[in-house]
Design a protein around this motif. Structure first.
Motif, PDB file in Angstrom:
ATOM      1  N   THR A 179      -1.816  21.617   2.746  1.00 36.13           N
ATOM      2  CA  THR A 179      -0.568  21.096   3.150  1.00 36.13           C
ATOM      3  C   THR A 179      -0.812  19.561   2.052  1.00 36.13           C
ATOM      4  OG1 THR A 179       0.579  19.681   4.959  1.00 36.13           O
ATOM      5  CG2 THR A 179      -1.944  19.468   4.925  1.00 36.13           C
ATOM      6  N   VAL A 180       0.157  18.797   2.302  1.00 32.38           N
ATOM      7  CA  VAL A 180       0.411  17.456   1.514  1.00 32.38           C
ATOM      8  C   VAL A 180       0.002  16.291   2.847  1.00 32.38           C
ATOM      9  CG1 VAL A 180       1.978  15.743   0.564  1.00 32.38           C
ATOM     10  CG2 VAL A 180       1.896  18.299  -0.291  1.00 32.38           C
ATOM     11  N   THR A 181      -0.667  15.335   2.340  1.00 31.31           N
ATOM     12  CA  THR A 181      -0.961  14.497   3.209  1.00 31.31           C
ATOM     13  C   THR A 181      -0.656  12.883   2.858  1.00 31.31           C
ATOM     14  OG1 THR A 181      -3.185  14.065   2.463  1.00 31.31           O
ATOM     15  CG2 THR A 181      -2.959  15.546   4.214  1.00 31.31           C
ATOM     16  N   GLU A 182      -0.134  11.992   3.617  1.00 27.42           N
ATOM     17  CA  GLU A 182      -0.048  10.753   3.346  1.00 27.42           C
ATOM     18  C   GLU A 182      -0.976   9.658   4.228  1.00 27.42           C
ATOM     19  OE1 GLU A 182       3.713   9.214   2.697  1.00 27.42           O
ATOM     20  OE2 GLU A 182       4.751  11.060   2.280  1.00 27.42           O
ATOM     21  N   ARG A 183      -1.287   8.526   3.734  1.00 28.83           N
ATOM     22  CA  ARG A 183      -2.139   7.805   4.428  1.00 28.83           C
ATOM     23  C   ARG A 183      -1.342   6.420   4.514  1.00 28.83           C
ATOM     24  NH1 ARG A 183      -7.267   6.705   1.298  1.00 28.83           N
ATOM     25  NH2 ARG A 183      -7.598   5.297   2.878  1.00 28.83           N
ATOM     26  N   TRP A 184      -0.985   6.344   6.107  1.00 33.29           N
ATOM     27  CA  TRP A 184      -0.373   4.975   6.251  1.00 33.29           C
ATOM     28  C   TRP A 184      -1.089   3.990   7.319  1.00 33.29           C
ATOM     29  CZ3 TRP A 184       4.322   7.858   9.067  1.00 33.29           C
ATOM     30  CH2 TRP A 184       5.156   8.633   7.702  1.00 33.29           C
ATOM     31  N   THR A 185      -0.793   2.700   7.220  1.00 38.95           N
ATOM     32  CA  THR A 185      -1.277   1.636   7.799  1.00 38.95           C
ATOM     33  C   THR A 185      -0.455   1.271   9.043  1.00 38.95           C
ATOM     34  OG1 THR A 185      -2.174   0.503   5.632  1.00 38.95           O
ATOM     35  CG2 THR A 185      -2.036  -0.595   7.679  1.00 38.95           C
ATOM     36  N   PRO A 186      -1.219   1.234  10.390  1.00 37.42           N
ATOM     37  CA  PRO A 186      -0.502   0.787  11.527  1.00 37.42           C
ATOM     38  C   PRO A 186      -0.032  -0.722  11.435  1.00 37.42           C
ATOM     39  CG  PRO A 186      -2.624   2.133  11.966  1.00 37.42           C
ATOM     40  CD  PRO A 186      -2.396   1.737  10.455  1.00 37.42           C
ATOM     41  N   GLY A 187       0.960  -1.071  11.857  1.00 37.71           N
ATOM     42  CA  GLY A 187       1.455  -2.435  12.133  1.00 37.71           C
ATOM     43  C   GLY A 187       1.793  -2.999  10.649  1.00 37.71           C
ATOM     44  N   ASP A 188       1.788  -4.366  10.531  1.00 40.21           N
ATOM     45  CA  ASP A 188       2.230  -4.771   9.037  1.00 40.21           C
ATOM     46  C   ASP A 188       1.348  -4.707   8.054  1.00 40.21           C
ATOM     47  OD1 ASP A 188       4.636  -5.860  10.322  1.00 40.21           O
ATOM     48  OD2 ASP A 188       3.799  -7.725  11.034  1.00 40.21           O
ATOM     49  N   SER A 189       1.818  -4.073   6.780  1.00 41.39           N
ATOM     50  CA  SER A 189       1.106  -4.061   5.923  1.00 41.39           C
ATOM     51  C   SER A 189       0.857  -5.119   4.829  1.00 41.39           C
ATOM     52  CB  SER A 189       1.692  -2.826   5.063  1.00 41.39           C
ATOM     53  OG  SER A 189       0.868  -2.735   3.505  1.00 41.39           O
TER      54      SER A 189
END
Length: 661
Positions: A179-189
Motif C-alpha cells: 500500500t501507500v502510507t502517510e504520517r500525520w501529526t495529531p493536533g497543531d503541527s
C-alpha cells in the motif's frame, strides 16, 4: 545430536541461509537482546506445544503479542493482515503443509513487497526460545505460530532479528501490503506554525479524523509516542500501537463523544485515562452502550476519546485501503485509484544525482513524463531503496560502518512537478519557474507522497535528493482515478558538475555500435577505430578556471540485466590534422576505463584549450547497442538558484519499543 533422516522419517528442512546461530540473531549486539547470547535454543513448534497450528480457532487470539524484541512497529502492521484475508494470503500463501500433515517438511514460505514486486522468503520453522518458550513475538494463543514465523522471515529479509529493533510502522505496512502510507501529526503541527505559506501541503500532515470517515473501517491506522509524557497511563517511550476502530457514541447529556479502541502489542493495558474500566468517562454514556463497548476489549486493548488521542500521541500512520484486485482507495476522497504505473530509477553520482533545486546540477536528475488524459485525482510516491549491500539472496548489510547515525539508511528526498504546455520545451526556462505542485521540502523518509488534482495535459516529474551526488535506487509509483500514461524521458539529461561559480553548457549525442560496422571494441583490437567518434572544442574562456572544466557521460541503452562492458577515450587533435589519423598516432589525454558492466559511466576532465575527439566503445568488438554521449563544458555565466531548504519533516524519531516490567 541431530537424528539421521530415513525414508520413513525424512529429515526436516534446515535453512542454511539463515542458520540457528548468533549471526541470525544479532547484527552488532547494540540492543538489549544482546544479553540473551548463550541463552537461546532453537525449537520447532511441535517441540514447544502438543498441537501447533498457524492460526487459532478464535481469531481474537491470533493477534500479535510482543516479546523481548523491540519490533512493535512490525507487529502493528501484522495486526492489519488479520482484517484482510486476501492480503494475508499474499504474505502467507495458503495450503502450506503444517504440523501433522504428511507433506510437512519443516519449512514455510512468505512473501514481502520489495522494490515494486513480491519477493518470496523461505525459512525453516526453528524458532528462538528461552526455557522452551518463544522469546520474541508470538500469538495470544500459545499454540498459534503465524506471527513468530512471519517475524523470522522478516528478520531473514533484513539480515538478523536485531535489525528489526526500531523502525517505522509505515515501512512495515508497505512491505506487508504494497500500500501507500502517510504520517500525520495529531493536533497543531509545529511545522505548520513555522511555514504557513505552505499551508495546503502542511495541512495534510495534521490529522483530522473527520477526513478519514469514508474509509475508517478499511484503512490502516497506527499511533505512536516519541517520548514519555509522564502520565499514569503512559505507554512508554518510542512505542507504536494500533487503532482497531473508532466510533461516535451518543452522550446522555446530548451530543456525541468520539472513542477509539487501541491495541497495545505488549498484550497488556497501559492506559489510565478517563475510559479505563472504572474511568469517569463511562458515566457520560448510556450504561448498556458502555457495557457493550467494554465487552469488545481484548487483552491489551483500551478505549480513549479523541481529545486524549490528539494530546497523548505524537505520530499517526495512515495506510491507504487496498481492494482485492490491488487498487488503492484514496483516503481523501474515497475514490478508487484504478490506474497505476511504476518505474524504477536511480541517482548516479556524476551523472544523474543532481541534488535539490539549490544546485546548478538539478536538471541532471532523472525525469519522468506523466500524461493525464482526463481530470482526476493523482497520487505519486517516491520510494527510495534502503542503502543496503546484498551479500546473498536475502541477507543485507548496511553500506556504512557501524556509526549508527540517525539517517544512515536514507537520503533526504523530494518530488517536484511542472505543467508542460508542449512536449517540446526549454528545460532551463521551465525549471526556473515554480513547480505546479511538490512535496515542498526534502525529507528523510523511505517514501514521500504527492497527492493532487490534475487537469488533462503533460507534466514533468523530477525526483531529487537534497544533497548533490547522493546515490540511491528508487521506485516511482503513480495512482490515478482517471486514465494516465507514465514513462521515463528516453534521452537522459547530461550530467552537470557541481560548482558555485559559473554555469555549464551541455551537449548530447546519440550513437550506435553496429555489429560488423561500428562496433569496434576496445583499444586491444585493431578494429577499435571503427567505433563512432565525437569532436568537441575547449575554448580559451575556460582558461583561468580551476579544477574540472569538462564532464563526459556515456549511457548505453540496454536493460541492466544485459549490459555490455563500456568505456571511452579522449584524444587531442593537433591543428590541421585529420581527427582519426591524429588520434591513432598518440595516446589518449583522458580515458574512462577499464570497461565496466554499467549503464552509465562518467569522467571529470581538466583540459587545456584545444580540439578533441571522444571514442566510446564496448570491450569486445561486434557488441551492438545504442548509446547516448553527454558532455558538459564550463562557461562563464552566473546561475540563478532556488532557495530551497531542508524542511522540518526530516526530524524523525524511530519507534523504539522499550520493554517495561
Amino acid at each position: 545430536m541431530k537424528e539421521e533422516g530415513s525414508a520413513a522419517c525424512p529429515a526436516l528442512f534446515e535453512d542454511q541461509d539463515f542458520p540457528c546461530e548468533d549471526s541470525s540473531l544479532f547484527h552488532d549486539s547494540s540492543t538489549p537482546i544482546a544479553r540473551l547470547q548463550g541463552d537461546i535454543a532453537w525449537l520447532r513448534p511441535q517441540e514447544i506445544c502438543q498441537s501447533p497450528s498457524l492460526f487459532p480457532t478464535n481469531i481474537n487470539l491470533a493477534h500479535a503479542k510482543q516479546g523481548l524484541l523491540g519490533d512493535c512497529w512490525f507487529l502493528c502492521a501484522c495486526t492489519f493482515l488479520l482484517n484482510s484475508q486476501h492480503l494475508l494470503n499474499k504474505v502467507l500463501p495458503p495450503d502450506q503443509p503444517q504440523w501433522g500433515d504428511s507433506r510437512y517438511k519443516g519449512s514455510f514460505r512468505f512473501c514481502f513487497w520489495q522494490q515494486g514486486h513480491w519477493t518470496e522468503v523461505t525459512i525453516d520453522d526453528r524458532l528462538p526460545c528461552i526455557d522452551a518458550s518463544l522469546c520474541f513475538s508470538c500469538c495470544h494463543s500459545p499454540s498459534a505460530f503465524w506471527v513468530a514465523l512471519l517475524e523470522k522471515a522478516y528478520a531473514k529479509l533484513h539480515g538478523s532479528y536485531e535489525q528489526l529493533w526500531a523502525g517505522q510502522v509505515s515501512e512495515a505496512l508497505v512491505d506487508l501490503t504494497s500500500t501507500v502510507t502517510e504520517r500525520w501529526t495529531p493536533g497543531d503541527s509545529e511545522e505548520e506554525q513555522q511555514t504557513g505559506h505552505d499551508s495546503d501541503q502542511i495541512r495534510r500532515k495534521r490529522l483530522d479524523l473527520k477526513l478519514l470517515d469514508p474509509v475508517k473501517d478499511i484503512c490502516a491506522l497506527s499511533c505512536s509516542t516519541h517520548s514519555s509524557h509522564g502520565g499514569a497511563g503512559d505507554p512508554g517511550q518510542y512505542h507504536a500501537l494500533t487503532v482497531m476502530e473508532w466510533l461516535d457514541v451518543p452522550k446522555v447529556s446530548g451530543g456525541e463523544v468520539r472513542l477509539l479502541r487501541i491495541k497495545n502489542p505488549w498484550g497488556r493495558c497501559c492506559w489510565g485515562g478517563a475510559w479505563i474500566w472504572s474511568g469517569a468517562g463511562w458515566s457520560s454514556v448510556d450504561p448498556v452502550c458502555a457495557s457493550d463497548l467494554q465487552a469488545r476489549l481484548s487483552e491489551g486493548e483500551f478505549w480513549l476519546d479523541e481529545d486524549e488521542f490528539m494530546s497523548q500521541f505524537d505520530d499517526v500512520t495512515v495506510g491507504y485501503p487496498l481492494s482485492e484486485d490491488g487498487h488503492l482507495k484514496s483516503i481523501y476522497t474515497g475514490n478508487l485509484l484504478k490506474h497505476n504505473h511504476q518505474l524504477l530509477g536511480r541517482w548516479i553520482k556524476g551523472h544523474s544525482a543532481g541534488g535539490s533545486r539549490n544546485s546548478s546540477s538539478y536538471s541532471s536528475n532523472p525525469k519522468f513524463w506523466l500524461k493525464v488524459c482526463e481530470s482526476g485525482e493523482v497520487l505519486v510516491t517516491l520510494l527510495q531503496h534502503q542503502k543496503w549491500r546484498n551479500s546473498d539472496k536475502y541477507v543485507q548489510v548496511p553500506l556504512e560502518n557501524d556509526k549508527n547515525t540517525k539517517h544512515q539508511h536514507y537520503q533526504a528526498i523530494a518530488l517536484h512537478m511542472w505543467k508542460v504546455e508542449k512536449k517540446r520545451f526549454n528545460l532551463t526556462r521551465l525549471l526556473s519557474k515554480p513547480p505546479c505542485t511538490s512535496t515542498h521540502c526534502h525529507a528523510y523518509e523511505r517514501e514521500v507522497v504527492l497527492r493532487t488534482q490534475l487537469q488533462p495535459g503533460y507534466y514533468l516529474l523530477i525526483p531529487s535528493t537534497y544533497q548533490p551526488q547522493a546515490e540511491a535506487h528508487f521506485l516511482i509509483r503513480v495512482f490515478s482515478s482517471s486514465s494516465i500514461s507514465f514513462s521515463a524521458l528516453k534521452s537522459p539529461a547530461p550530467s552537470l558538475p557541481l560548482t558555485t561559480d559559473g554555469e555549464w553548457e551541455t551537449s548530447c549525442f546519440q550513437g550506435s555500435w553496429v555489429e560488423g560496422r561500428t562496433a569496434g571494441g576496445s583499444r586491444n583490437f585493431l578494429s577499435h577505430w571503427q567505433n563512432p567518434y565525437f569532436p568537441f572544442t575547449v575554448f580559451d574562456e575556460a582558461v583561468g578556471t580551476s579544477g574540472v572544466n569538462v564532464r563526459i557521460t556515456l549511457h548505453q541503452s540496454r536493460p541492466e540485466t544485459d549490459l555490455h562492458p563500456i568505456g571511452f577515450h579522449v584524444y587531442k587533435v593537433p591543428e590541421g590534422k585529420c581527427e582519426q589519423t591524429a588520434a591513432r598516432e598518440q595516446d589518449p589525454v583522458a580515458n574512462c576505463t577499464p570497461h565496466c558492466y554499467m549503464q552509465d559511466i562518467s569522467l571529470d576532465c581538466s583540459l587545456p584549450p584545444g580540439y578533441y575527439i571522444i571514442v566510446p566503445s564496448t570491450y569486445h568488438p561486434d557488441c551492438s547497442a545504442n548509446f547516448t554521449l553527454s558532455m558538459a563544458r564550463r562557461i562563464h555565466r552566473k546561475v540563478m538558484k532556488s532557495q530551497e531548504r531542508l524542511g522540518r519533516a526530516i526530524q524523525e524519531v524511530s519507534h523504539i519499543s522499550v520493554m517495561q516490567s
